[in-house]
Write a protein that holds these residues in place. Structure first.
Motif, mmCIF file in Angstrom:
data_model
loop_
_atom_site.group_PDB
_atom_site.id
_atom_site.type_symbol
_atom_site.label_atom_id
_atom_site.label_comp_id
_atom_site.label_asym_id
_atom_site.label_seq_id
_atom_site.Cartn_x
_atom_site.Cartn_y
_atom_site.Cartn_z
ATOM 1 N N ALA A 193 0.835 -1.209 0.000
ATOM 2 C CA ALA A 193 0.000 0.000 0.000
ATOM 3 C C ALA A 193 0.866 1.253 0.000
ATOM 4 O O ALA A 193 0.554 2.240 -0.683
ATOM 5 C CB ALA A 193 -0.923 -0.010 1.220
ATOM 6 N N PHE A 194 1.965 1.217 0.751
ATOM 7 C CA PHE A 194 2.861 2.367 0.831
ATOM 8 C C PHE A 194 3.456 2.686 -0.535
ATOM 9 O O PHE A 194 3.531 3.848 -0.944
ATOM 10 C CB PHE A 194 3.974 2.047 1.841
ATOM 11 N N LEU A 195 3.867 1.647 -1.253
ATOM 12 C CA LEU A 195 4.505 1.856 -2.551
ATOM 13 C C LEU A 195 3.488 2.184 -3.640
ATOM 14 O O LEU A 195 3.803 2.900 -4.592
ATOM 15 C CB LEU A 195 5.330 0.617 -2.921
ATOM 16 N N ILE A 196 2.259 1.661 -3.508
ATOM 17 C CA ILE A 196 1.186 2.070 -4.430
ATOM 18 C C ILE A 196 0.906 3.559 -4.263
ATOM 19 O O ILE A 196 0.717 4.296 -5.239
ATOM 20 C CB ILE A 196 -0.093 1.244 -4.182
ATOM 21 N N ALA A 197 0.923 4.018 -3.011
ATOM 22 C CA ALA A 197 0.736 5.448 -2.744
ATOM 23 C C ALA A 197 1.847 6.262 -3.392
ATOM 24 O O ALA A 197 1.598 7.328 -3.978
ATOM 25 C CB ALA A 197 0.708 5.693 -1.236
ATOM 26 N N ALA A 198 3.076 5.763 -3.321
ATOM 27 C CA ALA A 198 4.216 6.459 -3.945
ATOM 28 C C ALA A 198 4.010 6.591 -5.445
ATOM 29 O O ALA A 198 4.280 7.644 -6.038
ATOM 30 C CB ALA A 198 5.516 5.701 -3.656
ATOM 31 N N ALA A 199 3.523 5.511 -6.078
ATOM 32 C CA ALA A 199 3.291 5.535 -7.521
ATOM 33 C C ALA A 199 2.186 6.522 -7.888
ATOM 34 O O ALA A 199 2.323 7.303 -8.846
ATOM 35 C CB ALA A 199 2.938 4.132 -8.012
ATOM 36 N N CYS A 200 1.100 6.514 -7.127
ATOM 37 C CA CYS A 200 -0.018 7.432 -7.410
ATOM 38 C C CYS A 200 0.398 8.888 -7.203
ATOM 39 O O CYS A 200 0.060 9.761 -8.016
ATOM 40 C CB CYS A 200 -1.209 7.105 -6.520
#
Length: 399
Positions: free
Chosen positions: A302-309
């Motif tokens: 979730a943390f890295l998905i947030a980074a991508a978004c």
């Protein structure tokens, strides 16, 4: 001849982008290490160490404020020379800043130098790019700063782990600053007639001598967006530790930079072909989604998905907004447009952590980040009324 004018990846474009990358790299390398240096070397309190770190941004604001006027008077290349010379000298001066007041003064001066130099590089890029490819070109140019935001902190933290003496960090920064200064002599800037410049800057104190009013609407939206993002930049380490996601936190800005690298070429071309609205609205929505994911993250994924978004949304908004500020401004006032945009953008980044920091003890990081979703949604409304609806009208007239 026409083909030559259309060329994007020229020698000057690459060198100026590399100069911007290097000075921004030095900034981010120091921003993650200088507070600890102040505490260890001068026994500074936590709040004072924070001021040592953030006073750089105050200097940058001062530097940008007058640079648009200076570029109008001196030209962008002479202004870049002065900015890089001062930046080099102030970087070397860390070796002789023997007490806390001198360290803070040097940070302030270096911030001023960065403000002058980065405004000049942004103006030169706008001057050397083909008009019909400015959106694409500025998108590529802004990658130089994006890469620096990811690589700088990584190198800074690595150096602190490899060497106990902070002078090694100052030595690396000094070498980079010296190389950056000598790259200046490889840059060629197109000539802009003096009469055109003089006509835009009148004698006496006038707001228009320091601020480009046509760039102000999009710059104000950038201020709001910078404010929304500032907490991510400043509180990432603390938030990742609180969630026990320190490893994910260390990769956050790498993912952020990679996503921007992958998407920026498409958004730049789309801006030139279809206008800003088709990019800005989706980017702000994706940024809001990223902030929601970030505020509620409990896992590494979730943390890295947030980074991508956040990379897709915030990262692409920034380059497109900068391109808008350039597109709405006459060539002879590009320096003022560039400084106006970054004055407000930096103001959002600088004020945000200080303001949000008051609420962290009582509300917590997650609540603070969640509240930024509403700030981002507000920016969508602001963008529509300040710029978006006018571009819609212009597109309607064309069709």
């Amino acid at each position: 001849m026409e083909a030559t004018r259309q060329k994007l990846w020229t020698k000057d474009f690459l060198i100026v982008s590399l100069i911007n990358f290097t000075i921004t790299l030095i900034f981010y390398l120091l921003i993650v290490t200088i507070a600890a240096y102040a505490v260890e070397q001068f026994q500074a309190s936590t709040s004072t160490a924070g001021l040592v770190s953030s006073i750089f941004i105050i200097g940058t604001l001062f530097g940008r404020l007058g640079t648009g006027r200076i570029i109008g008077d001196w030209g962008s290349k002479k202004t870049l020379f002065c900015g890089l010379l001062l930046f080099m000298l102030s970087t070397i001066s860390y070796f002789i800043a023997g007490n806390l007041p001198l360290l803070m003064l040097n940070r302030l001066v270096q911030g001023i130098a960065l403000g002058v130099a980065s405004t000049a590089t942004g103006t030169i890029i706008a001057q050397i790019l083909p008009t019909e490819r400015r959106g694409e070109g500025i998108g590529y140019y802004s990658l130089s700063a994006i890469l620096a935001t990811a690589i700088g902190p990584f190198i800074g933290i690595l150096l602190t782990q490899l060497f106990e003496d902070y002078r090694m960090i100052f030595a690396v920064d000094s070498v980079l600053a010296i190389i950056c200064f000598f790259m200046y002599f490889m840059v060629t800037v197109p000539f802009i007639p003096k009469k055109a410049t003089e006509a835009t800057v009148k004698a006496g104190f006038k707001v228009s001598n320091f601020i480009e009013m046509r760039a102000l609407p999009i710059a104000f939206v950038a201020l709001v967006i910078g404010f929304a993002y500032s907490g991510v930049m400043s509180f990432m380490t603390f938030y990742a530790k609180e969630l026990d996601l320190v490893t994910a936190g260390s990769y956050f800005f790498i993912i952020y930079a990679v996503v921007i690298l992958a998407t920026r070429p498409f958004t730049g071309k789309l801006l030139d072909a279809r206008g800003a609205n088709i990019i800005i609205y989706p980017c702000l929505v994706i940024f809001a989604i990223g902030m929601y994911t970030f505020s509620s993250a409990t896992t590494t994924i979730a943390f890295l998905i947030a980074a991508a978004c956040i990379g897709v949304g915030y990262g692409n908004f920034n380059s497109v907004a900068q391109a808008i500020a350039i597109k709405v401004t006459p060539n002879e006032r590009l320096g003022l447009a560039t400084s106006t945009y970054f004055i407000l953008y930096d103001l959002g980044l600088g004020v945000g952590p200080y303001f949000l920091g008051f609420f962290v003890p009582s509300k917590g990081y997650s609540t603070i980040f969640f509240s930024m979703i509403f700030v981002i949604l507000l920016s969508i409304v602001l963008y529509y009324f300040l710029y978006g609806k006018y571009e819609n009208l212009k597109q309607a007239r064309i069709s």
